[in-house]
Scaffold this motif. Sequence first.
Motif, PDB file in Angstrom:
ATOM      1  N   THR B  83       0.680  -1.227   0.025  1.00 32.00           N
ATOM      2  CA  THR B  83      -0.061   0.058   0.166  1.00 32.00           C
ATOM      3  C   THR B  83       1.061   1.228  -0.085  1.00 32.00           C
ATOM      4  O   THR B  83       0.650   2.050  -0.812  1.00 32.00           O
ATOM      5  CB  THR B  83      -1.036   0.049   1.251  1.00 32.00           C
ATOM      6  N   GLU B  87       1.500   4.302  -2.926  1.00 31.38           N
ATOM      7  CA  GLU B  87       1.096   5.611  -2.565  1.00 31.38           C
ATOM      8  C   GLU B  87       2.081   6.693  -3.027  1.00 31.38           C
ATOM      9  O   GLU B  87       2.043   7.565  -3.801  1.00 31.38           O
ATOM     10  CB  GLU B  87       0.885   5.651  -1.070  1.00 31.38           C
ATOM     11  N   ASP B  90       2.579   6.732  -6.938  1.00 34.83           N
ATOM     12  CA  ASP B  90       1.560   7.707  -7.347  1.00 34.83           C
ATOM     13  C   ASP B  90       1.974   8.784  -7.108  1.00 34.83           C
ATOM     14  O   ASP B  90       1.654  10.005  -8.223  1.00 34.83           O
ATOM     15  CB  ASP B  90       0.107   7.626  -6.428  1.00 34.83           C
ATOM     16  N   GLY B  94       2.419  11.251 -10.418  1.00 32.84           N
ATOM     17  CA  GLY B  94       1.456  12.434 -10.549  1.00 32.84           C
ATOM     18  C   GLY B  94       2.500  13.513 -10.839  1.00 32.84           C
ATOM     19  O   GLY B  94       1.862  14.214 -11.666  1.00 32.84           O
ATOM     20  N   TYR B  98       1.538  11.809 -14.866  1.00 32.35           N
ATOM     21  CA  TYR B  98       0.691  10.533 -15.178  1.00 32.35           C
ATOM     22  C   TYR B  98      -0.585  10.305 -14.082  1.00 32.35           C
ATOM     23  O   TYR B  98      -0.562  11.024 -12.960  1.00 32.35           O
ATOM     24  CB  TYR B  98       1.519   9.135 -14.960  1.00 32.35           C
ATOM     25  N   THR B  99      -1.550   9.571 -14.531  1.00 32.03           N
ATOM     26  CA  THR B  99      -2.338   9.223 -13.446  1.00 32.03           C
ATOM     27  C   THR B  99      -2.528   7.664 -13.000  1.00 32.03           C
ATOM     28  O   THR B  99      -2.550   6.782 -14.096  1.00 32.03           O
ATOM     29  CB  THR B  99      -3.889   9.446 -14.052  1.00 32.03           C
ATOM     30  N   VAL B 100      -2.181   7.392 -11.840  1.00 35.86           N
ATOM     31  CA  VAL B 100      -2.204   5.875 -11.392  1.00 35.86           C
ATOM     32  C   VAL B 100      -3.584   5.111 -11.053  1.00 35.86           C
ATOM     33  O   VAL B 100      -4.273   5.872 -10.207  1.00 35.86           O
ATOM     34  CB  VAL B 100      -1.140   5.583 -10.334  1.00 35.86           C
ATOM     35  N   VAL B 101      -3.973   4.206 -11.768  1.00 34.55           N
ATOM     36  CA  VAL B 101      -5.078   3.593 -11.245  1.00 34.55           C
ATOM     37  C   VAL B 101      -4.682   2.214 -11.261  1.00 34.55           C
ATOM     38  O   VAL B 101      -3.883   1.447 -11.745  1.00 34.55           O
ATOM     39  CB  VAL B 101      -6.296   3.644 -12.177  1.00 34.55           C
ATOM     40  N   GLN B 102      -5.549   1.553  -9.974  1.00 34.64           N
ATOM     41  CA  GLN B 102      -5.204   0.293  -9.692  1.00 34.64           C
ATOM     42  C   GLN B 102      -6.349  -0.570 -10.284  1.00 34.64           C
ATOM     43  O   GLN B 102      -7.651  -0.353 -10.250  1.00 34.64           O
ATOM     44  CB  GLN B 102      -5.303  -0.056  -8.042  1.00 34.64           C
TER      45      GLN B 102
END
Lengths: 325, 325
Positions: B83, B87, B90, B94, B98-102
């Motif tokens: 986790t 974080e 990201d 960021g 970029y945009t991080v999605v899981q």
Amino acid sequence: MSGNRPATSMDVARAAGVSQATVSYVLNDRPGSRISEETRSRVRDAAERLGYVPHAGARTLRTGSSGVVLVAVPDIPQGPLATGLLEELDKELGGRGYTVVQYGARRTKGVAAAKAWAELRPTAVVADASRLTRAGIEVLRAAGVKAIIGMGHAPMDDVPSLLTDHEGVGALAVRHLVERGRDPVVAVVPREEGLREMGLARLRGARSAGVPVTAVDLAFDEAEAAAFVAGLKGGEGVFAYNDEYAMLLLAALHDAGLRVPGDVAVIGCDDLPLARLTRPRLSTVRPDLSAAPARMATLIDRLVRGTACGDVDVWTLQLIERDST
Amino acid sequence: MSGNRPATSMDVARAAGVSQATVSYVLNDRPGSRISEETRSRVRDAAERLGYVPHAGARTLRTGSSGVVLVAVPDIPQGPLATGLLEELDKELGGRGYTVVQYGARRTKGVAAAKAWAELRPTAVVADASRLTRAGIEVLRAAGVKAIIGMGHAPMDDVPSLLTDHEGVGALAVRHLVERGRDPVVAVVPREEGLREMGLARLRGARSAGVPVTAVDLAFDEAEAAAFVAGLKGGEGVFAYNDEYAMLLLAALHDAGLRVPGDVAVIGCDDLPLARLTRPRLSTVRPDLSAAPARMATLIDRLVRGTACGDVDVWTLQLIERDST
């Protein structure tokens, strides 16, 4: 493949000798069209051959719904409970044609968070209640998000909530300590940002049980736990906020030579697998989340379809009595 | 707002009295255009007033890059280590736009997984190595994914990897047990699916340390742990796979009246906060992930820009000696 750019639905249409609209109808399984099975299979073959996959973003542009359910993960560390819940929610929603994505853990809220989420054009957004401001909700609505859902321990004015009953945890734990004849009763409120608010809600619940409850601020720190334990007189019942804090206190009580539950009783919350390994074995409040994924999926699906609906309980609570009380 | 549909860039263009291309240049901060500050602020004001947010999907259609980094979460339970890592990743990404999605935790792999991921038109995909087949990688490439990265304990043929050195964990733990004069040495291999493969890699590393190592299959179960402990003769050094298994064994050893480390030494891996609360305090191998987010972000960014680069180590390992060895 068309050179080194990704195949488009236009490429598929050309290869299959049909219109782009036909490709869209076939690959998105949209109802209400009269396309022969022969044409359908020609389109699917061409898509397969060209390596074409439909584009959630393009679907958004055409139909207004991407099917993406964006879950903004809370700022607090994700335990095994939260992980299992998301996995099950993903299964429930996957079966209904949605795609669950978890948005990165950046600590934004309000309009800034809403704008970032809206860039992915989600059909639904599930976010911690504290991150959904009224202005942020307006941004999401303006961006076409059909279901906006808060997660928290109190209902919200503007959107339906997934309610986690933290007050119930405190009340159940303290009633158990009172039944076991403990006096005085002490409730731990964790000092960590992100846990503190839930701790205060659990404290309110603890105080609703009808006996005086002393609140103790505590960081997750062995020296602080030792200092707290050194001030105990014996006979206390301690609601330790959660199993992790309970394990912290059990270690401190062990170091101080105090017996559990002979001198001090301790109860946690969560029923973590690791907390079952303590000696004595830890009593705890177990939040049963088994009904939550189906309830959450139904709530999201109803909101997307425009069917009115209200708040939903995420968990039911159960007292697990072991040896520490 | 335009009725009840989301505002589009066309609405913004009309409101600001400029072309749609100008809106796109201004709101996506694209370089190389000569647009006055006055026009820029008129566009931004109109976007603000109409509640318009740029659309990651539409950006994909225009520029071929959504900036979305899709992280397919592993099937194993996510610990606090994973986790925290996400974080930080990201934050790193960021900062680079970029945009991080899981992506949800569905247990698919190969082509099925690749097609589902490709629907979000990510710029980069980071996935467990076991889920990336050659055919799946082709699907992703055909869908325009520029960076494909595996996570695992061995390098991959087709794509760069984020390497987690599980063999190193076993080797470090066993060398420590040997230094402490332990004989025989026992290594736990967890029976759970999802952990077993990592357990076998750690066992290989344990056996590379130059002494005979007995492997023990173990489920995370108190009765099994008790049976294992009942068979010990004294003097053993046990590498318990991770801190959770170490805590399971410490409880079983306590119940059996065996002293740690007097009769049996135990070492874990992960340096979990909870594992510091055991008595005796647990020795462990700590995977230091602090350099990982920056390394991962650099690897992703280089792949997206087409700069050649190779595998990257996710962690460095450190022995933490406490009281259980």
